[in-house]
Design a protein around this motif. Structure first.
Motif, PDB file in Angstrom:
ATOM      1  N   ALA A  12      -4.743  -1.000  -4.648  1.00  0.00           N
ATOM      2  CA  ALA A  12      -3.295  -0.888  -4.805  1.00  0.00           C
ATOM      3  C   ALA A  12      -2.893  -0.958  -6.268  1.00  0.00           C
ATOM      4  O   ALA A  12      -1.878  -0.391  -6.673  1.00  0.00           O
ATOM      5  N   SER A 181      -0.491   7.582  -4.774  1.00  0.00           N
ATOM      6  CA  SER A 181      -0.088   7.248  -3.405  1.00  0.00           C
ATOM      7  C   SER A 181      -1.311   6.838  -2.598  1.00  0.00           C
ATOM      8  O   SER A 181      -2.037   7.686  -2.059  1.00  0.00           O
ATOM      9  N   ASP A 183      -1.328   5.255   0.239  1.00  0.00           N
ATOM     10  CA  ASP A 183      -1.112   5.534   1.666  1.00  0.00           C
ATOM     11  C   ASP A 183      -1.503   6.965   2.012  1.00  0.00           C
ATOM     12  O   ASP A 183      -2.095   7.225   3.065  1.00  0.00           O
ATOM     13  N   GLN A 184      -1.156   7.887   1.132  1.00  0.00           N
ATOM     14  CA  GLN A 184      -1.517   9.280   1.378  1.00  0.00           C
ATOM     15  C   GLN A 184      -3.031   9.460   1.362  1.00  0.00           C
ATOM     16  O   GLN A 184      -3.594  10.167   2.206  1.00  0.00           O
ATOM     17  N   LYS A 186      -5.257   7.167   2.065  1.00  0.00           N
ATOM     18  CA  LYS A 186      -5.772   6.570   3.297  1.00  0.00           C
ATOM     19  C   LYS A 186      -5.647   7.532   4.464  1.00  0.00           C
ATOM     20  O   LYS A 186      -6.564   7.658   5.290  1.00  0.00           O
ATOM     21  N   HIS A 187      -4.512   8.216   4.546  1.00  0.00           N
ATOM     22  CA  HIS A 187      -4.309   9.181   5.630  1.00  0.00           C
ATOM     23  C   HIS A 187      -5.327  10.312   5.538  1.00  0.00           C
ATOM     24  O   HIS A 187      -5.881  10.747   6.561  1.00  0.00           O
ATOM     25  N   ASP A 190      -8.657   9.056   6.750  1.00  0.00           N
ATOM     26  CA  ASP A 190      -8.664   8.966   8.215  1.00  0.00           C
ATOM     27  C   ASP A 190      -8.851  10.347   8.842  1.00  0.00           C
ATOM     28  O   ASP A 190      -9.616  10.514   9.803  1.00  0.00           O
ATOM     29  N   GLU A 220     -11.485  -1.665   1.282  1.00  0.00           N
ATOM     30  CA  GLU A 220     -10.396  -2.382   0.636  1.00  0.00           C
ATOM     31  C   GLU A 220     -10.984  -3.223  -0.495  1.00  0.00           C
ATOM     32  O   GLU A 220     -12.029  -3.829  -0.346  1.00  0.00           O
TER      33      GLU A 220
END
Length: 235
Positions: A12, A181, A183-184, A186-187, A190, A220
């Motif tokens: 992060a 980003s 979060d992006q 991570k997506h 996935d 992480e």
């Protein structure tokens, strides 16, 4: 067993490093030296790009290791030009070749591209060679070199292509924004996992299933080490 495992450390505090890890493996799945160079150079490009269209962001403090800024800046531009060209080449190949094959495998219906069955030769000759400004006689070279070098990272490149397309309307530069980003990213990781597992059902092409492609693993953690792109670890 997978072809290899690429560990992406999710930070992060330094999302640019996490993204650089991911993209450097896509660009250079088998070349450690160039992968490491691109890992260090690519965040410099991303920061310059984002600063050019987000003036408020450009004036705020941003945390980055001095290592990234201590490079030979006369070489950074060339490293990024080649590295991002390879990233986009793999993105386009995976989007045009792998995704239609996945649709075909999971719907049990033949997929057609420009009115022709989505065979590898048809896609390369009619879509990819014109796009890359290569002659029709180069299709076997493209298959062996361009697509051949994409195959180990095809699920990851396909996942990246879907994310970039999704954000084209809402972002001035989706690829540059990805560096900031988590979060992006991570997506995308996935989606990469899902596409890689789904690729086992493909019978049209060899070497795109989970045994023949790099497995991307998200971990992480705090800021990645200075040279995390030294993977992927061979199985």
């Amino acid at each position: 067993m997978p072809l290899a495992t690429a560990k992406i450390i999710l930070s992060a505090d330094a999302p640019h490093e996490s993204c650089a890890q991911f993209l450097s493996v896509i660009a250079y799945p088998a070349d450690k030296l160039r992968r490491d160079e691109f890992f260090l150079a690519s965040p410099i490009w991303a920061m310059a790009q984002k600063a050019s269209y987000e003036s408020t962001w450009a004036k705020q403090p941003y945390r980055i290791k001095p290592l990234f800024l201590s490079q030979d800046l006369s070489r950074v531009g060339k490293i990024n030009k080649v590295g991002f060209k390879l990233v986009m080449e793999r993105v386009i190949c995976a989007n045009q070749i792998l995704l239609p094959a996945l649709r075909e495998a999971h719907t049990s219906k033949k997929v057609f591209v420009d009115g022709m069955e989505a065979k590898l030769e048809n896609i390369i000759v009619n879509r990819l060679l014109p796009l890359f400004e290569m002659g029709v006689g180069s299709w076997t070279t493209f298959k062996d070199r361009n697509w051949g070098q994409t195959m180990p990272v095809a699920p990851a490149a396909a996942a990246l292509s879907l994310s970039l397309i999704e954000r084209m309307g809402s972002s001035k530069n989706p690829l540059a924004d990805l560096f900031f980003s988590l979060d992006q990213l991570k997506h995308i990781l996935d989606t990469t996992k899902q596409l890689r597992l789904m690729s086992d059902a493909i019978t049209r092409y060899k070497k795109v299933g989970k045994r023949s492609t790099i497995r991307f693993v998200a971990l992480e953690g705090n800021r990645p080490e200075a040279n995390p792109a030294s993977g992927p670890d061979r199985a």
